[in-house]
Design a protein around this motif. Sequence first.
Motif, short mmCIF file in Angstrom:
data_model
loop_
_atom_site.label_atom_id
_atom_site.label_comp_id
_atom_site.label_asym_id
_atom_site.label_seq_id
_atom_site.Cartn_x
_atom_site.Cartn_y
_atom_site.Cartn_z
N LEU A 1 2.58 8.00 -7.50
CA LEU A 1 2.42 7.24 -8.10
C LEU A 1 0.51 7.64 -7.14
O LEU A 1 0.13 8.75 -7.12
CB LEU A 1 1.76 5.75 -7.31
N LYS A 2 -0.86 7.32 -8.85
CA LYS A 2 -2.14 7.30 -8.32
C LYS A 2 -2.74 6.32 -8.34
O LYS A 2 -2.38 5.71 -8.67
CB LYS A 2 -2.78 8.29 -10.03
N PRO A 3 -4.05 6.63 -8.06
CA PRO A 3 -5.35 5.74 -7.44
C PRO A 3 -5.52 4.38 -8.79
O PRO A 3 -5.03 3.28 -8.50
CB PRO A 3 -6.89 6.50 -6.72
N GLY B 1 5.82 -14.23 -13.63
CA GLY B 1 5.62 -14.23 -12.47
C GLY B 1 4.43 -14.42 -11.53
O GLY B 1 2.98 -14.39 -12.79
N ARG B 2 4.12 -14.69 -10.37
CA ARG B 2 2.54 -14.46 -9.79
C ARG B 2 2.06 -13.12 -9.39
O ARG B 2 0.92 -13.20 -9.74
CB ARG B 2 2.89 -14.84 -8.55
N GLY B 3 2.76 -12.35 -9.66
CA GLY B 3 2.75 -10.66 -9.28
C GLY B 3 2.88 -9.78 -7.96
O GLY B 3 2.44 -11.06 -7.06
N THR B 4 3.16 -8.89 -7.96
CA THR B 4 3.15 -8.38 -6.20
C THR B 4 1.61 -7.09 -6.81
O THR B 4 1.83 -6.62 -7.58
CB THR B 4 3.69 -7.84 -6.10
N GLN B 5 1.00 -7.07 -5.53
CA GLN B 5 -0.22 -5.67 -5.54
C GLN B 5 0.42 -4.61 -4.92
O GLN B 5 0.98 -4.57 -5.03
CB GLN B 5 -1.16 -6.45 -4.50
N ILE B 6 0.14 -4.04 -5.88
CA ILE B 6 -0.43 -2.43 -5.40
C ILE B 6 -1.46 -1.99 -5.43
O ILE B 6 -2.06 -1.57 -6.16
CB ILE B 6 0.35 -1.64 -7.20
N THR B 7 -1.43 -1.14 -4.50
CA THR B 7 -3.24 -0.66 -4.03
C THR B 7 -2.25 1.33 -3.63
O THR B 7 -2.18 1.76 -2.35
CB THR B 7 -3.59 -1.11 -2.36
N VAL B 8 -2.76 2.20 -4.29
CA VAL B 8 -2.73 3.73 -4.40
C VAL B 8 -3.75 4.14 -3.57
O VAL B 8 -4.63 3.91 -4.70
CB VAL B 8 -2.07 4.41 -5.29
N SER B 9 -3.40 4.79 -2.45
CA SER B 9 -4.77 5.43 -1.21
C SER B 9 -4.71 6.35 -2.31
O SER B 9 -3.79 7.55 -2.47
CB SER B 9 -4.76 5.61 -0.09
N PRO B 10 -6.12 7.67 -1.87
CA PRO B 10 -6.57 9.01 -2.77
C PRO B 10 -5.14 9.85 -1.45
O PRO B 10 -5.33 8.89 -0.49
CB PRO B 10 -7.83 9.13 -2.67
N PRO C 1 0.91 -1.74 0.25
CA PRO C 1 0.01 0.07 -0.55
C PRO C 1 0.57 1.28 0.20
O PRO C 1 1.99 0.84 0.29
CB PRO C 1 -0.82 -0.13 1.04
N VAL C 2 0.29 2.36 -0.16
CA VAL C 2 1.16 3.16 -0.60
C VAL C 2 0.32 4.73 -0.82
O VAL C 2 -1.04 4.77 -1.39
CB VAL C 2 2.03 3.55 -1.80
N GLN C 3 0.28 5.97 -0.52
CA GLN C 3 -0.61 6.85 -0.92
C GLN C 3 -0.77 7.45 -2.10
O GLN C 3 0.62 7.39 -2.70
CB GLN C 3 -0.26 7.60 0.74
N ALA C 4 -1.16 8.08 -2.73
CA ALA C 4 -1.30 9.38 -4.01
C ALA C 4 0.38 9.73 -4.07
O ALA C 4 0.36 10.50 -3.05
CB ALA C 4 -2.09 9.51 -4.05
N GLY C 5 0.89 10.09 -4.70
CA GLY C 5 2.00 10.79 -4.56
C GLY C 5 3.40 10.20 -4.28
O GLY C 5 4.98 10.67 -4.40
#
Length: 137
Positions: A95-97, A128-137, A11-15
């Motif tokens: 990063l953007k949502p 690969g199996r992938g890695t999740q990125i979640t960008v919160s506003p 998880p990461v915040q926008a920007g």
Amino acid sequence: QVQLVESGGGPVQAGGSLNLSCVASGPTSEIYAMAWFRQAPGKEPGFVTPEREREFVAGINWSGSSSDYADSVQGRFTISRDDAEKMAFLQMNSLKPEDTAIYYCAIKIGVTTLWGISRLGDEYDYWGRGTQITVSP
């Protein structure tokens, strides 16, 4: 059998920024190209988008001298590789949502030095199996 393992998601915040890594193991051949694709949310839980339908994000040629980016990430993402470690990286800034997705590393082995960077998932041999990125506003 070539195996790819991604890491660095979360998880990461926008920007904010994240740096994804992908390490390859097995018989990759001396010359190979690598790329990053992504699968956006919205599908049923557990649904895995077929490789040919995944969205191209960035690709890098066999020598690292050439790269290609989707318009949506141009100027924000940077792909690189370390052949000694058989790794590829995706530095993601601003990063953007809408960047929220599962990010997949892909490799095309046995390319010639003339092979360009393909944006088509079908062109790549292993994933690969992938890695999740979640960008919160």
